[in-house]
Design an enzyme around this catalytic site. Structure first.
Site, mmCIF file in Angstrom:
data_model
loop_
_atom_site.group_PDB
_atom_site.id
_atom_site.type_symbol
_atom_site.label_atom_id
_atom_site.label_comp_id
_atom_site.label_asym_id
_atom_site.label_seq_id
_atom_site.Cartn_x
_atom_site.Cartn_y
_atom_site.Cartn_z
ATOM 1 N N LYS A 14 1.189 -1.274 -0.258
ATOM 2 C CA LYS A 14 0.390 -0.209 0.045
ATOM 3 C C LYS A 14 0.663 1.219 -0.450
ATOM 4 C CE LYS A 14 -2.380 -0.779 3.771
ATOM 5 N NZ LYS A 14 -2.291 -2.327 3.875
ATOM 6 N N ARG A 89 -9.999 0.777 7.990
ATOM 7 C CA ARG A 89 -9.968 -0.707 7.986
ATOM 8 C C ARG A 89 -10.949 -1.191 8.457
ATOM 9 N NH1 ARG A 89 -3.846 0.283 8.730
ATOM 10 N NH2 ARG A 89 -3.414 -1.802 8.732
ATOM 11 N N ARG A 128 11.026 -7.332 6.411
ATOM 12 C CA ARG A 128 10.830 -5.606 6.522
ATOM 13 C C ARG A 128 11.276 -5.395 7.984
ATOM 14 N NH1 ARG A 128 5.337 -2.134 5.673
ATOM 15 N NH2 ARG A 128 4.824 -3.159 7.283
ATOM 16 N N ARG A 134 10.520 -2.385 12.222
ATOM 17 C CA ARG A 134 9.539 -1.778 12.674
ATOM 18 C C ARG A 134 8.710 -3.127 14.128
ATOM 19 N NH1 ARG A 134 4.922 -0.636 8.360
ATOM 20 N NH2 ARG A 134 3.449 -1.841 9.952
ATOM 21 N N ARG A 145 -1.851 -9.683 12.713
ATOM 22 C CA ARG A 145 -2.306 -8.552 11.856
ATOM 23 C C ARG A 145 -2.681 -9.053 11.350
ATOM 24 N NH1 ARG A 145 3.330 -6.072 11.371
ATOM 25 N NH2 ARG A 145 2.343 -4.803 9.639
HETATM 26 P P1 AMP Z 1 -0.037 0.335 8.637
HETATM 27 O O1 AMP Z 1 1.417 0.681 8.347
HETATM 28 O O2 AMP Z 1 -0.963 0.891 7.909
HETATM 29 O O3 AMP Z 1 -0.153 -1.564 8.202
HETATM 30 O O4 AMP Z 1 -0.723 0.507 10.297
HETATM 31 C C1 AMP Z 1 0.075 0.453 12.061
HETATM 32 C C2 AMP Z 1 -0.419 -0.072 12.713
HETATM 33 O O5 AMP Z 1 -1.633 1.109 12.715
HETATM 34 C C3 AMP Z 1 -1.856 -1.325 12.844
HETATM 35 O O6 AMP Z 1 -1.470 -2.737 13.015
HETATM 36 C C4 AMP Z 1 -3.358 -0.753 13.194
HETATM 37 O O7 AMP Z 1 -2.933 -0.913 14.887
HETATM 38 C C5 AMP Z 1 -2.977 1.062 13.656
HETATM 39 N N1 AMP Z 1 -3.850 1.077 12.420
HETATM 40 C C6 AMP Z 1 -3.387 1.515 10.580
HETATM 41 N N2 AMP Z 1 -4.754 2.321 10.255
HETATM 42 C C7 AMP Z 1 -5.389 2.138 11.372
HETATM 43 C C8 AMP Z 1 -7.256 2.590 11.151
HETATM 44 N N3 AMP Z 1 -7.614 2.719 10.070
HETATM 45 N N4 AMP Z 1 -7.500 1.964 12.127
HETATM 46 C C9 AMP Z 1 -7.256 1.397 13.045
HETATM 47 N N5 AMP Z 1 -5.780 0.872 13.348
HETATM 48 C C10 AMP Z 1 -5.564 1.631 12.137
#
Ligand code: AMP
Length: 194
Positions: A14, A89, A128, A134, A145
């Site tokens: 993404k 999400r 990663r 991370r 996740r």
């Molecule tokens: P990402 O970088 O998009 O993979 O997001 C990392 C983490 O941030 C996710 O595993 C969630 O814990 C949190 N997160 C990011 N976006 C959202 C969202 N739209 N709703 C809830 N949690 C989020």
């Protein structure tokens, strides 16, 4: 305005594709994951709250995320469009996004679903984790996740299919080939909406 959401399981690409889309279509990129990580870094109230959820591979609660997104939209009133990366999400977030955009007489034009097989996602995320360190890219949290994605996020596919806005893009290809598919979809939609 051109409003797009980019959607898919963790590790589907993404972020990479969002950057290419931003460059080509001059959109404002909102990655909720990046915003949350920045808040964590600064140890703000939101950052501290979010950290507990992120480290467990859970989603941050809808009310916090929706408020955060509404604030970002409000503070960027003159954009040509937005790319929502990692948002919505949950169905609740999807409905909230529809309302927020409707208030501006806007809507989402397309939801691009980057489809990648689970084994490849796990491989990419582990790599990663080693390269970028991370906190949520370790084997146990990766599993969580992916599960969170299946249970809470995947139902959005049906939500957007019903609205005729869902487009699947095969994500297990070289970055530029994936982007070429995305470009075809977006250019067609832009032409139809002229
Ligand atoms: P990402 O970088 O998009 O993979 O997001 C990392 C983490 O941030 C996710 O595993 C969630 O814990 C949190 N997160 C990011 N976006 C959202 C969202 N739209 N709703 C809830 N949690 C989020």
């Amino acid at each position: 305005m051109l409003n797009i959401a980019i959607f898919g399981a963790p590790g589907c690409g993404k972020g990479t594709q969002s950057e290419l889309i931003v460059e080509k279509y001059q959109l404002h990129h909102i990655s909720t994951g990046d915003v949350l990580r920045a808040e964590m870094e600064k140890q703000t109230k939101l950052g501290k709250l979010a950290e507990g959820y992120i480290q467990k591979g859970h989603l941050v609660p809808d009310d916090l995320i929706i408020k955060m997104l509404a604030d970002i939209l409000e503070s960027n009133p003159n954009e040509k469009g937005f790319i929502f990366d990692g948002f919505p999400r949950t169905i609740t977030q999807g409905e909230a996004l529809d309302h927020l955009l409707r208030d501006k007489n806007e809507s989402i034009i397309a939801v691009l679903n980057l489809d990648v097989e689970e084994e490849i996602l796990t491989e990419r995320l582990s790599k990663r984790g080693e390269e970028q360190g991370r906190c949520d890219d370790n084997p146990e949290i990766i599993r969580k996740r992916l599960e969170t994605y299946k249970v809470q996020t995947e139902p959005l596919i049906a939500y957007y299919k019903k609205q005729g806005k869902h487009f699947t893009v095969k994500g297990n290809k070289p970055v530029n080939d994936v982007f070429e598919n995305i470009r075809e979809i977006l250019d067609r939609l832009i032409y139809q909406n002229k």
